[in-house]
Structure formats: C-alpha cells, structure tokens
Write an enzyme that holds these catalytic residues in place. Sequence first.
Site, PDB file in Angstrom:
ATOM      1  N   GLU A  42      25.507  14.062  28.406  1.00 47.42           N
ATOM      2  CA  GLU A  42      25.271  14.954  29.545  1.00 47.42           C
ATOM      3  C   GLU A  42      24.625  16.228  29.029  1.00 47.42           C
ATOM      4  O   GLU A  42      25.250  17.004  28.314  1.00 47.42           O
ATOM      5  CB  GLU A  42      26.598  15.268  30.251  1.00 47.42           C
ATOM      6  N   ARG A  46      21.505  24.431  31.536  1.00 45.45           N
ATOM      7  CA  ARG A  46      21.880  25.838  31.355  1.00 45.45           C
ATOM      8  C   ARG A  46      20.954  26.564  30.396  1.00 45.45           C
ATOM      9  O   ARG A  46      21.184  27.729  30.094  1.00 45.45           O
ATOM     10  CB  ARG A  46      23.305  25.926  30.796  1.00 45.45           C
ATOM     11  N   LYS A 129      33.797  13.792  38.816  1.00 45.05           N
ATOM     12  CA  LYS A 129      34.211  14.655  37.716  1.00 45.05           C
ATOM     13  C   LYS A 129      35.411  15.445  38.253  1.00 45.05           C
ATOM     14  O   LYS A 129      35.377  15.925  39.397  1.00 45.05           O
ATOM     15  CB  LYS A 129      33.045  15.581  37.365  1.00 45.05           C
TER      16      LYS A 129
HETATM   17  C1  3PG Z   1      31.318  22.309  31.235  1.00 42.99           C
HETATM   18  O1  3PG Z   1      30.667  22.045  32.230  1.00 42.99           O
HETATM   19  O2  3PG Z   1      31.203  23.344  30.563  1.00 42.99           O
HETATM   20  C2  3PG Z   1      32.274  21.275  30.849  1.00 42.99           C
HETATM   21  O3  3PG Z   1      33.308  21.274  31.739  1.00 42.99           O
HETATM   22  C3  3PG Z   1      32.693  21.361  29.429  1.00 42.99           C
HETATM   23  O4  3PG Z   1      33.886  22.014  29.306  1.00 42.99           O
HETATM   24  P1  3PG Z   1      34.493  22.193  27.852  1.00 42.99           P
HETATM   25  O5  3PG Z   1      33.561  23.082  27.093  1.00 42.99           O
HETATM   26  O6  3PG Z   1      35.831  22.826  28.120  1.00 42.99           O
HETATM   27  O7  3PG Z   1      34.599  20.825  27.228  1.00 42.99           O
END
Ligand code: 3PG
Length: 213
Positions: A42, A46, A129
């Site tokens: 994924e 960002r 999710k």
């Molecule tokens: C996110 O979108 O940042 C995810 O939920 C990842 O979360 P994490 O960094 O706590 O694994």
Amino acid sequence: MNKSIAQIVSIAPVIPVLVLEDIESALITGEALIEGGLPVLEITLRTPAALECIRVLSKLKGAVVGAGTVLSPEQLAAAIDAGASFAVSPGVTPRLIEAAVRARVPYLPGVATASEAMALTELGLTHFKFFPAEALGGTKHLASLASPLPHIRFCPTGGITKENAKNWLALSNVCCVGGSWVAPADAIRERDARRITSLAREAAALKRSASFG
Ligand code: 3PG
C-alpha cells in the site's frame, strides 16, 4: 484477470503501509518486501512521489500495488491511472464511495464503527480497513463485531506492531493487518534492504485465524 479485494487481502497476512519519498528508495523497499514474502504493497498518497512510485512498483514481478490514504475521487482516479490494483482510505465520503463503486476498483474503505460497516455492506462491500485499530480499543473492539457482523472481514491498521500483530490476526474476522512497522522510515531512508526483508520475513510467517488458512 484483475484480483478482487477478497483475493488481494488473502495473499499475505500483512500489508505494508508505505510512505515513499523517491523512486530509488521505493524500488529497494518494494523489492525487499517482496523478497521477504509481502507482495501486497500500500503506497500512501502522502508524498509528491507517490503516484510515480505506484507506477514503477506495479511493474515489479509478483507485486500487487495499491494506493493508500485516498481521500477524494480525484485522487482515486489518479491512482487508478498510475496502475494501482486496489485503493485504501482511512474513512469514506459519499463522493468517494460512489467513485470507487463506479470504477469497480478493489477497495478497502476505512471504518471505525458497526454502523459505518453496515452502511457500506448495503453497497455490496464486505472488506474494510479498521482504522485507527489500536486507538479504537484494540482487539476487544473488533472481536465484539465478529458475532453480530459475521459476513464482514477487516484489515486492522493503525498502531499494529510486530508484537501485537498476532493478536489481531487470531481474530476470526481479520483477514490481514496493515502497518508501517515492516518498512520503517529510517530503514527506507537508509535503503536498508536487509532490515526490511528480515522484518517482512517475520511478518509473512505470522499465522491467521483458521478461517483464513
Ligand atoms: C496509516 O495510514 O498511517 C496506517 O494506519 C499506518 O499506521 P501505523 O504507522 O501505525 O502502522
């Protein structure tokens, strides 16, 4: 043939959530994760490089690359155009869900409550999710939804670690978990393929509940 979301979430117990700043470190990270047994990636939208990273990593042998942090129909369209095989979002809006259903893209929308999941099942979705998983009350919250919503499968994400992942994966309604711990920011920055592969290998060996084999 394109894979359905049910097929994609069944490939590996962990979906790495990636924040990628440049193509070179993205390639090293993607290859290291696949080598370690985590081919479903994924890539969060960002960073300015995210779409290009989706384009390039989608071409890696065995990779199933999706776009994460998809917040609008426009971002969804751009991700599909870049070659994303699936999309993930932290929550949903009416416009976004309509666009995803219309595009027929395998989609993992974020939900945090039974009502949100129920509203989306009315549109034919069955995989979500669960976000932000740890902050929402951890495994206890999601375990409570298994009996009243037996047809729904979740990918908990947000606060999942090497230590707590197995507790989430033991739940009967959890198909896989998502997390950034398998590709930490410093390892990506330092292009530390060995560390990422080793984290991926450990994660890929995690067992799911009996219903997911
Ligand atoms: C996110 O979108 O940042 C995810 O939920 C990842 O979360 P994490 O960094 O706590 O694994």
